[in-house]
Design a protein around this motif. Structure first.
Motif, PDB file in Angstrom:
ATOM      1  N   GLN A   1      34.383  38.240  43.885  1.00 29.98           N
ATOM      2  CA  GLN A   1      34.964  38.154  45.224  1.00 29.98           C
ATOM      3  C   GLN A   1      36.434  37.761  45.145  1.00 29.98           C
ATOM      4  O   GLN A   1      36.882  37.122  44.191  1.00 29.98           O
ATOM      5  CB  GLN A   1      34.204  37.126  46.070  1.00 29.98           C
ATOM      6  CG  GLN A   1      32.750  37.487  46.329  1.00 29.98           C
ATOM      7  CD  GLN A   1      32.045  36.447  47.169  1.00 29.98           C
ATOM      8  OE1 GLN A   1      32.495  35.305  47.275  1.00 29.98           O
ATOM      9  NE2 GLN A   1      30.932  36.833  47.797  1.00 29.98           N
ATOM     10  N   ASN A   2      37.179  38.155  46.174  1.00 31.09           N
ATOM     11  CA  ASN A   2      38.577  37.745  46.342  1.00 31.09           C
ATOM     12  C   ASN A   2      39.432  38.031  45.104  1.00 31.09           C
ATOM     13  O   ASN A   2      40.067  37.146  44.540  1.00 31.09           O
ATOM     14  CB  ASN A   2      38.652  36.251  46.689  1.00 31.09           C
ATOM     15  CG  ASN A   2      37.883  35.914  47.949  1.00 31.09           C
ATOM     16  OD1 ASN A   2      37.882  36.681  48.916  1.00 31.09           O
ATOM     17  ND2 ASN A   2      37.210  34.782  47.951  1.00 31.09           N
ATOM     18  N   PHE A   3      39.420  39.281  44.696  1.00 29.91           N
ATOM     19  CA  PHE A   3      40.208  39.671  43.538  1.00 29.91           C
ATOM     20  C   PHE A   3      40.858  41.023  43.792  1.00 29.91           C
ATOM     21  O   PHE A   3      40.491  41.760  44.705  1.00 29.91           O
ATOM     22  CB  PHE A   3      39.327  39.763  42.285  1.00 29.91           C
ATOM     23  CG  PHE A   3      38.388  40.939  42.282  1.00 29.91           C
ATOM     24  CD1 PHE A   3      38.745  42.141  41.678  1.00 29.91           C
ATOM     25  CD2 PHE A   3      37.139  40.862  42.903  1.00 29.91           C
ATOM     26  CE1 PHE A   3      37.888  43.235  41.690  1.00 29.91           C
ATOM     27  CE2 PHE A   3      36.280  41.946  42.922  1.00 29.91           C
ATOM     28  CZ  PHE A   3      36.653  43.134  42.312  1.00 29.91           C
ATOM     29  N   GLU A   4      41.827  41.331  42.973  1.00 25.83           N
ATOM     30  CA  GLU A   4      42.429  42.653  42.985  1.00 25.83           C
ATOM     31  C   GLU A   4      42.593  43.138  41.548  1.00 25.83           C
ATOM     32  O   GLU A   4      42.771  42.340  40.625  1.00 25.83           O
ATOM     33  CB  GLU A   4      43.770  42.636  43.696  1.00 25.83           C
ATOM     34  CG  GLU A   4      44.798  41.678  43.120  1.00 25.83           C
ATOM     35  CD  GLU A   4      46.039  41.582  43.990  1.00 25.83           C
ATOM     36  OE1 GLU A   4      47.092  42.108  43.566  1.00 25.83           O
ATOM     37  OE2 GLU A   4      45.952  40.977  45.079  1.00 25.83           O
ATOM     38  N   GLU A   5      42.463  44.440  41.381  1.00 24.79           N
ATOM     39  CA  GLU A   5      42.630  45.027  40.061  1.00 24.79           C
ATOM     40  C   GLU A   5      44.097  45.351  39.830  1.00 24.79           C
ATOM     41  O   GLU A   5      44.790  45.815  40.735  1.00 24.79           O
ATOM     42  CB  GLU A   5      41.780  46.299  39.925  1.00 24.79           C
ATOM     43  CG  GLU A   5      40.288  46.043  40.024  1.00 24.79           C
ATOM     44  CD  GLU A   5      39.464  47.279  39.676  1.00 24.79           C
ATOM     45  OE1 GLU A   5      39.593  47.789  38.548  1.00 24.79           O
ATOM     46  OE2 GLU A   5      38.705  47.734  40.556  1.00 24.79           O
ATOM     47  N   ARG A   6      44.550  45.115  38.628  1.00 22.61           N
ATOM     48  CA  ARG A   6      45.921  45.398  38.259  1.00 22.61           C
ATOM     49  C   ARG A   6      45.950  46.298  37.021  1.00 22.61           C
ATOM     50  O   ARG A   6      45.135  46.125  36.104  1.00 22.61           O
ATOM     51  CB  ARG A   6      46.673  44.104  37.933  1.00 22.61           C
ATOM     52  CG  ARG A   6      46.830  43.146  39.116  1.00 22.61           C
ATOM     53  CD  ARG A   6      47.873  43.647  40.087  1.00 22.61           C
ATOM     54  NE  ARG A   6      48.116  42.718  41.171  1.00 22.61           N
ATOM     55  CZ  ARG A   6      49.015  41.734  41.132  1.00 22.61           C
ATOM     56  NH1 ARG A   6      49.748  41.538  40.036  1.00 22.61           N
ATOM     57  NH2 ARG A   6      49.185  40.942  42.168  1.00 22.61           N
TER      58      ARG A   6
ATOM     59  N   ALA B   1      34.857  39.655  22.336  1.00 23.11           N
ATOM     60  CA  ALA B   1      33.782  40.596  22.682  1.00 23.11           C
ATOM     61  C   ALA B   1      33.665  40.734  24.194  1.00 23.11           C
ATOM     62  O   ALA B   1      34.043  39.844  24.960  1.00 23.11           O
ATOM     63  CB  ALA B   1      32.452  40.127  22.104  1.00 23.11           C
ATOM     64  N   GLY B   2      33.134  41.903  24.626  1.00 24.60           N
ATOM     65  CA  GLY B   2      32.863  42.115  26.033  1.00 24.60           C
ATOM     66  C   GLY B   2      34.016  42.756  26.774  1.00 24.60           C
ATOM     67  O   GLY B   2      34.807  43.514  26.219  1.00 24.60           O
ATOM     68  N   SER B   3      34.117  42.437  28.055  1.00 28.04           N
ATOM     69  CA  SER B   3      35.157  42.986  28.926  1.00 28.04           C
ATOM     70  C   SER B   3      35.203  42.123  30.188  1.00 28.04           C
ATOM     71  O   SER B   3      34.436  41.159  30.328  1.00 28.04           O
ATOM     72  CB  SER B   3      34.845  44.439  29.311  1.00 28.04           C
ATOM     73  OG  SER B   3      33.780  44.486  30.260  1.00 28.04           O
ATOM     74  N   LEU B   4      36.046  42.505  31.112  1.00 29.75           N
ATOM     75  CA  LEU B   4      36.147  41.764  32.360  1.00 29.75           C
ATOM     76  C   LEU B   4      34.863  41.814  33.191  1.00 29.75           C
ATOM     77  O   LEU B   4      34.670  40.983  34.084  1.00 29.75           O
ATOM     78  CB  LEU B   4      37.309  42.299  33.192  1.00 29.75           C
ATOM     79  CG  LEU B   4      38.706  42.001  32.631  1.00 29.75           C
ATOM     80  CD1 LEU B   4      39.773  42.681  33.469  1.00 29.75           C
ATOM     81  CD2 LEU B   4      38.954  40.506  32.564  1.00 29.75           C
ATOM     82  N   ALA B   5      33.991  42.763  32.897  1.00 30.40           N
ATOM     83  CA  ALA B   5      32.704  42.819  33.604  1.00 30.40           C
ATOM     84  C   ALA B   5      31.933  41.523  33.405  1.00 30.40           C
ATOM     85  O   ALA B   5      31.194  41.078  34.291  1.00 30.40           O
ATOM     86  CB  ALA B   5      31.885  44.012  33.111  1.00 30.40           C
ATOM     87  N   GLY B   6      32.100  40.914  32.245  1.00 34.97           N
ATOM     88  CA  GLY B   6      31.466  39.628  31.971  1.00 34.97           C
ATOM     89  C   GLY B   6      32.422  38.460  32.125  1.00 34.97           C
ATOM     90  O   GLY B   6      32.103  37.445  32.750  1.00 34.97           O
ATOM     91  N   TRP B   7      33.618  38.611  31.571  1.00 33.45           N
ATOM     92  CA  TRP B   7      34.573  37.500  31.567  1.00 33.45           C
ATOM     93  C   TRP B   7      35.072  37.146  32.962  1.00 33.45           C
ATOM     94  O   TRP B   7      35.510  36.009  33.202  1.00 33.45           O
ATOM     95  CB  TRP B   7      35.738  37.824  30.647  1.00 33.45           C
ATOM     96  CG  TRP B   7      35.383  37.674  29.202  1.00 33.45           C
ATOM     97  CD1 TRP B   7      35.106  38.673  28.306  1.00 33.45           C
ATOM     98  CD2 TRP B   7      35.230  36.444  28.488  1.00 33.45           C
ATOM     99  NE1 TRP B   7      34.792  38.139  27.077  1.00 33.45           N
ATOM    100  CE2 TRP B   7      34.854  36.779  27.167  1.00 33.45           C
ATOM    101  CE3 TRP B   7      35.361  35.107  28.830  1.00 33.45           C
ATOM    102  CZ2 TRP B   7      34.624  35.809  26.186  1.00 33.45           C
ATOM    103  CZ3 TRP B   7      35.128  34.138  27.862  1.00 33.45           C
ATOM    104  CH2 TRP B   7      34.765  34.495  26.559  1.00 33.45           C
ATOM    105  N   GLY B   8      34.995  38.070  33.889  1.00 32.15           N
ATOM    106  CA  GLY B   8      35.427  37.761  35.245  1.00 32.15           C
ATOM    107  C   GLY B   8      34.637  36.630  35.884  1.00 32.15           C
ATOM    108  O   GLY B   8      35.109  35.998  36.830  1.00 32.15           O
ATOM    109  N   SER B   9      33.463  36.358  35.341  1.00 32.91           N
ATOM    110  CA  SER B   9      32.626  35.300  35.917  1.00 32.91           C
ATOM    111  C   SER B   9      33.214  33.909  35.734  1.00 32.91           C
ATOM    112  O   SER B   9      32.805  32.965  36.408  1.00 32.91           O
ATOM    113  CB  SER B   9      31.216  35.352  35.298  1.00 32.91           C
ATOM    114  OG  SER B   9      31.274  35.094  33.902  1.00 32.91           O
TER     115      SER B   9
END
Length: 270
Positions: A47-52, A83-91
């Motif tokens: 939530q409350n994010f923008e992609e750059r 390892a991983g990506s923002l799909a996980g690290w965004g948490s």
């Protein structure tokens, strides 16, 4: 019998040299474990994010997420693990937005939606500097906190040492990659001097002018806790090592113990 022994040891030597040669030329495969994402991947759980998308000097674009909160006290520039990506690290963002900090998290080359591939340590540092310069256009540098987790610690420490952020936080940091290889049993077969990636966190911590805070679980099964004890030897007065007792490498990020410590760190350095 002597001839058979000679043949055996010669075979072992040849195999060892082959491992070293392959390790030298393909060490990116040994160090970096990216998860790739399709360009239309939707981060629906955040939530409350923008992609750059930020263009690097060679025209490749790195993807990042900027999480925002109302009336932020500053920005956390977060360099994640190998390892991983923002799909996980965004948490991890919620920990910081709850504390009223915006957080900017980039994916390295080849990770997530980022273009290109990691090819050298110099390239990594140059990319992080480009991203940092871009985020400084939106946030005063004296309100930026640089944070590196695991392999991100080497990049974060170097970035802080050559710039002037408010604070440097290192989580489960390596002292350096050669040091990690020398002190990790499965990796000791590979000569550390052949590593093209040094990521000398200790060296960069010595040059960091801002306060440095290190958090490390004393049961870390990936980056041994002694790495942070070595980093402590480079501390200036006021730098801090926080031991997360009973915790490992990544499993502390969702614990109340860690969140409490992060809250105290940010409060102490407002």
């Amino acid at each position: 019998m002597k001839s058979k022994l000679s043949t055996f040891f010669f075979t072992i030597l040849v195999l060892y040299l082959l491992i070293c040669i392959l390790g030298y030329f393909f060490q990116e495969k040994m160090i970096f474990y990216p998860q790739t994402l399709k360009k239309d991947f939707c981060f629906e759980h955040f939530q409350n994010f923008e992609e750059r998308y930020v263009e690097m000097k060679d025209d490749k674009k790195l993807h990042a997420l900027l999480f925002r909160t109302e009336d932020p006290r500053g920005l956390v520039f977060y360099l994640h693990g190998n390892a991983g990506s923002l799909a996980g690290w965004g948490s991890v963002a919620e920990t910081f937005t709850t504390l009223k900090y915006d957080i900017f998290i980039p994916d390295y080359r080849g990770y997530g939606k980022s273009e290109g591939t990691v090819q050298s340590e110099a390239q990594l540092h140059e990319d992080m500097q480009t991203l940092y310069d871009r985020i400084k256009e939106e946030y005063p540098e004296n309100e930026i906190i640089v944070l590196g987790h695991s392999i991100g610690s080497g990049m974060a420490a170097r970035l802080a040492a050559v710039n002037n952020p408010k604070l440097l936080i290192l989580q489960a940091p390596t002292y350096s990659l050669p040091d990690l290889v020398r002190n990790t049993t499965p990796l000791q077969i590979f000569p550390s001097f052949l590593l093209r990636y040094k990521l000398e966190t200790g060296k960069y911590v010595s040059g960091a002018k801002m306060p440095v805070v290190v958090l490390h679980g004393d049961q870390d099964e990936v980056v041994y806790y002694g790495s942070s004890l070595k980093l402590k030897g480079h501390f200036k007065p006021g730098d801090t090592l926080i031991t997360l007792e009973g915790l490992g490498h990544n499993n502390f990020l969702d614990t109340m113990k860690y969140k409490k410590e992060i809250g105290k760190i940010l409060s102490d350095h407002q």
